[in-house]
Scaffold this motif. Sequence first.
Motif, PDB file in Angstrom:
ATOM      1  N   PRO A   1      39.879  87.555  36.943  1.00  0.00           N
ATOM      2  CA  PRO A   1      40.033  88.949  37.364  1.00  0.00           C
ATOM      3  C   PRO A   1      38.688  89.634  37.566  1.00  0.00           C
ATOM      4  N   ILE A   2      38.649  90.556  38.527  1.00  0.00           N
ATOM      5  CA  ILE A   2      37.430  91.327  38.791  1.00  0.00           C
ATOM      6  C   ILE A   2      37.663  92.726  38.204  1.00  0.00           C
ATOM      7  N   PRO A   3      36.916  93.062  37.132  1.00  0.00           N
ATOM      8  CA  PRO A   3      37.182  94.330  36.429  1.00  0.00           C
ATOM      9  C   PRO A   3      37.056  95.533  37.361  1.00  0.00           C
ATOM     10  N   GLY A   4      37.887  96.536  37.083  1.00  0.00           N
ATOM     11  CA  GLY A   4      37.811  97.784  37.840  1.00  0.00           C
ATOM     12  C   GLY A   4      38.503  97.750  39.185  1.00  0.00           C
ATOM     13  N   THR A   5      39.299  96.712  39.443  1.00  0.00           N
ATOM     14  CA  THR A   5      39.944  96.614  40.762  1.00  0.00           C
ATOM     15  C   THR A   5      41.466  96.758  40.669  1.00  0.00           C
ATOM     16  N   GLU A   6      41.946  97.297  39.552  1.00  0.00           N
ATOM     17  CA  GLU A   6      43.408  97.387  39.368  1.00  0.00           C
ATOM     18  C   GLU A   6      44.036  98.424  40.285  1.00  0.00           C
ATOM     19  N   SER A   7      45.245  98.127  40.713  1.00  0.00           N
ATOM     20  CA  SER A   7      46.040  99.114  41.446  1.00  0.00           C
ATOM     21  C   SER A   7      47.512  98.837  41.174  1.00  0.00           C
ATOM     22  N   THR A   8      48.381  99.743  41.615  1.00  0.00           N
ATOM     23  CA  THR A   8      49.816  99.580  41.339  1.00  0.00           C
ATOM     24  C   THR A   8      50.609  99.597  42.638  1.00  0.00           C
ATOM     25  N   TYR A   9      51.521  98.651  42.774  1.00  0.00           N
ATOM     26  CA  TYR A   9      52.446  98.658  43.905  1.00  0.00           C
ATOM     27  C   TYR A   9      53.791  99.185  43.422  1.00  0.00           C
ATOM     28  N   GLU A  10      54.345 100.137  44.158  1.00  0.00           N
ATOM     29  CA  GLU A  10      55.678 100.636  43.812  1.00  0.00           C
ATOM     30  C   GLU A  10      56.732  99.714  44.397  1.00  0.00           C
ATOM     31  N   VAL A  11      57.616  99.204  43.550  1.00  0.00           N
ATOM     32  CA  VAL A  11      58.690  98.318  44.024  1.00  0.00           C
ATOM     33  C   VAL A  11      59.951  98.559  43.200  1.00  0.00           C
ATOM     34  N   ASP A  12      61.108  98.113  43.688  1.00  0.00           N
ATOM     35  CA  ASP A  12      62.314  98.193  42.862  1.00  0.00           C
ATOM     36  C   ASP A  12      62.907  96.810  42.556  1.00  0.00           C
ATOM     37  N   PHE A  13      62.279  95.753  43.072  1.00  0.00           N
ATOM     38  CA  PHE A  13      62.636  94.416  42.583  1.00  0.00           C
ATOM     39  C   PHE A  13      61.416  93.507  42.596  1.00  0.00           C
ATOM     40  N   VAL A  14      61.446  92.516  41.701  1.00  0.00           N
ATOM     41  CA  VAL A  14      60.352  91.553  41.577  1.00  0.00           C
ATOM     42  C   VAL A  14      60.960  90.160  41.524  1.00  0.00           C
ATOM     43  N   CYS A  15      60.468  89.248  42.370  1.00  0.00           N
ATOM     44  CA  CYS A  15      60.916  87.855  42.304  1.00  0.00           C
ATOM     45  C   CYS A  15      59.763  87.014  41.763  1.00  0.00           C
ATOM     46  N   ILE A  16      60.031  86.265  40.698  1.00  0.00           N
ATOM     47  CA  ILE A  16      59.004  85.380  40.147  1.00  0.00           C
ATOM     48  C   ILE A  16      59.278  83.961  40.643  1.00  0.00           C
ATOM     49  N   ALA A  17      58.288  83.371  41.301  1.00  0.00           N
ATOM     50  CA  ALA A  17      58.456  82.034  41.869  1.00  0.00           C
ATOM     51  C   ALA A  17      57.518  81.062  41.162  1.00  0.00           C
ATOM     52  N   GLY A  18      58.043  80.339  40.202  1.00  0.00           N
ATOM     53  CA  GLY A  18      57.210  79.418  39.426  1.00  0.00           C
ATOM     54  C   GLY A  18      57.445  77.956  39.763  1.00  0.00           C
ATOM     55  N   GLY A  19      58.339  77.693  40.701  1.00  0.00           N
ATOM     56  CA  GLY A  19      58.612  76.304  41.069  1.00  0.00           C
ATOM     57  C   GLY A  19      59.827  75.728  40.347  1.00  0.00           C
ATOM     58  N   LEU A  20      60.102  74.464  40.616  1.00  0.00           N
ATOM     59  CA  LEU A  20      61.317  73.809  40.115  1.00  0.00           C
ATOM     60  C   LEU A  20      60.965  72.646  39.208  1.00  0.00           C
ATOM     61  N   TYR A  21      61.888  72.322  38.283  1.00  0.00           N
ATOM     62  CA  TYR A  21      61.740  71.103  37.484  1.00  0.00           C
ATOM     63  C   TYR A  21      63.077  70.384  37.418  1.00  0.00           C
ATOM     64  N   PRO A  22      63.065  69.043  37.246  1.00  0.00           N
ATOM     65  CA  PRO A  22      64.317  68.282  37.233  1.00  0.00           C
ATOM     66  C   PRO A  22      65.186  68.693  36.041  1.00  0.00           C
ATOM     67  N   LEU A  23      66.464  68.954  36.312  1.00  0.00           N
ATOM     68  CA  LEU A  23      67.393  69.370  35.253  1.00  0.00           C
ATOM     69  C   LEU A  23      68.045  68.113  34.673  1.00  0.00           C
ATOM     70  N   ALA A  24      67.465  67.624  33.594  1.00  0.00           N
ATOM     71  CA  ALA A  24      67.834  66.281  33.126  1.00  0.00           C
ATOM     72  C   ALA A  24      68.416  66.286  31.720  1.00  0.00           C
ATOM     73  N   GLU A  25      68.915  67.437  31.283  1.00  0.00           N
ATOM     74  CA  GLU A  25      69.401  67.545  29.893  1.00  0.00           C
ATOM     75  C   GLU A  25      70.513  66.524  29.573  1.00  0.00           C
ATOM     76  N   LEU A  26      71.391  66.261  30.549  1.00  0.00           N
ATOM     77  CA  LEU A  26      72.482  65.307  30.265  1.00  0.00           C
ATOM     78  C   LEU A  26      71.959  63.880  30.121  1.00  0.00           C
ATOM     79  N   ALA A  27      70.958  63.531  30.926  1.00  0.00           N
ATOM     80  CA  ALA A  27      70.352  62.200  30.789  1.00  0.00           C
ATOM     81  C   ALA A  27      69.729  62.075  29.408  1.00  0.00           C
ATOM     82  N   SER A  28      69.186  63.183  28.917  1.00  0.00           N
ATOM     83  CA  SER A  28      68.555  63.167  27.606  1.00  0.00           C
ATOM     84  C   SER A  28      69.580  63.002  26.487  1.00  0.00           C
ATOM     85  N   VAL A  29      70.676  63.768  26.516  1.00  0.00           N
ATOM     86  CA  VAL A  29      71.673  63.604  25.444  1.00  0.00           C
ATOM     87  C   VAL A  29      72.365  62.241  25.538  1.00  0.00           C
TER      88      VAL A  29
END
Lengths: 412, 91
Positions: free
Chosen positions: A266-294
Amino acid sequence: MNDVIVIGCGPAGLSGAIACVTYGLKVTIMDEFMKPGGRLLGQLHQEPTGDWWNGIKVSEQLYQQALNLGVNIRCGVSVYNLEKEDQMWKVYTSIGTFEAPFLLLATGAAEYPIPVPGWTLPGVMSIGAAQVMTNVHRVQIGKKGIIIGANILSFAILKELQLAGITVNHVVLPEKNAFSQNAGVPEEVMKSLLNAAHLAPSPLLRFGSSFMKNNWIRKMGLTFYPKKGMKVNGTPLLLRKAAVEIIGEDQVEGVRVIDIDINGNPIPGTESTYEVDFVCIAGGLYPLAELASVAGCPFQFIPELGGHVPHHSESMETPLPGLFVAGNITGIESGKIAIAQGTIAGLSIVKHARKGNNSIDNQLQQAIQNVHSVRKQAIIKFNPDIELGRSKMNELWESLYVKNETPGKMTG
Amino acid sequence: MANSENMIICRCEEVTYGQLRTTVDKHKCTARELKLRTRAGMGFCGGRTCRPTLDRVLDSFIPNFSPSEIPLKYQPPIRPVSFGRIGEIHD
């Protein structure tokens, strides 16, 4: 009595079931969602040929084909445990216990949510949730929003939101930390986006993709990356801004962002705010393997495949007799790959059930070749090093489970 | 990460990043011990939301994890289910 139970009614599960039922096996598919199709239901994008890939249509075709061939399809059923008893898999579900000698796990993937301060406020969702609400439930997720996380999935879904008339004001990166890892480092993000240049957000990225792979040109590109971002179909992609906090009283009201250098600091002193009413977090996907594990299947962590994946061969067998896998549970790839892998798994089951004729080995080899060629033509690559991830698993399988036919070798 | 100490990681059990970090610092614990001490990942959803986040935190807190092991074990039932269903009492 079922010969095969398939868990997951997405592209891999449906095509696997179709391959099995074609050879006379009795098949039941179960899925916890109320509609068949899995994540195909959310997919809508244009191919380089100009044709549209409409996941809802593709899933409807597969579903009708499976039904016509006599596959029993049960939606809205959750599987909560698996056990092997007397050569039979016992499948414990919300509507009772089922048994079959063969089991195909086609449970797909789950989303990795990157936690951001304030992410528990109403109005914050994962990018996949935004996709399901928009394309499956047809609900408008908000009036103006922001996507945190720039990756292939967020661009594909950004495009879908835009097609649905939903305004996304900005795409920014998550703050660099232990949760976001490379997703918070502009240089790494740029590298992964360049490999997805065909879906490229802007002519500049598309044009630059070949020579931007060169290290110093990429660094230059990022250093002089426009402050206002480059437009992705009208939405600015801000590779040099990171989300610090999501703010609001009872619901999302805005996102605080800060400028970052090409390493994500981060570069200090460069903060600002965006006004929004929804936020989507996109962190990627991982294999859903819980049944293989049990079920007791061994796992390996392979980052190129998206995380921990159950050990499996190219024929989609696991080390556990009667247990097969297909689709994103084996590694994060597109729906087309999942369909092709489902066919392999189905043919493998047919072979193990001794139902196929003499040509089954041949067909199995062709199905494996087909996955390779579909992968070569794939326009959506979640991980640029997918081939490396696949070969890591193949090598592991060879070394652990393929008998070394050295004559006279002492065992025991 | 200025505000991250109060950031909730496990929503069901309301466990913050700060709680996880101080627990690891104090007890030098394994993945399982961290889960049992803080209840992170043990709520109603069965860790379906915070598990991958916990995995990553653990990765940075506790080095040398084995690539062939899933840090936090999966246990049945992997979906919420009624006692009646588990006992196979059909209504």
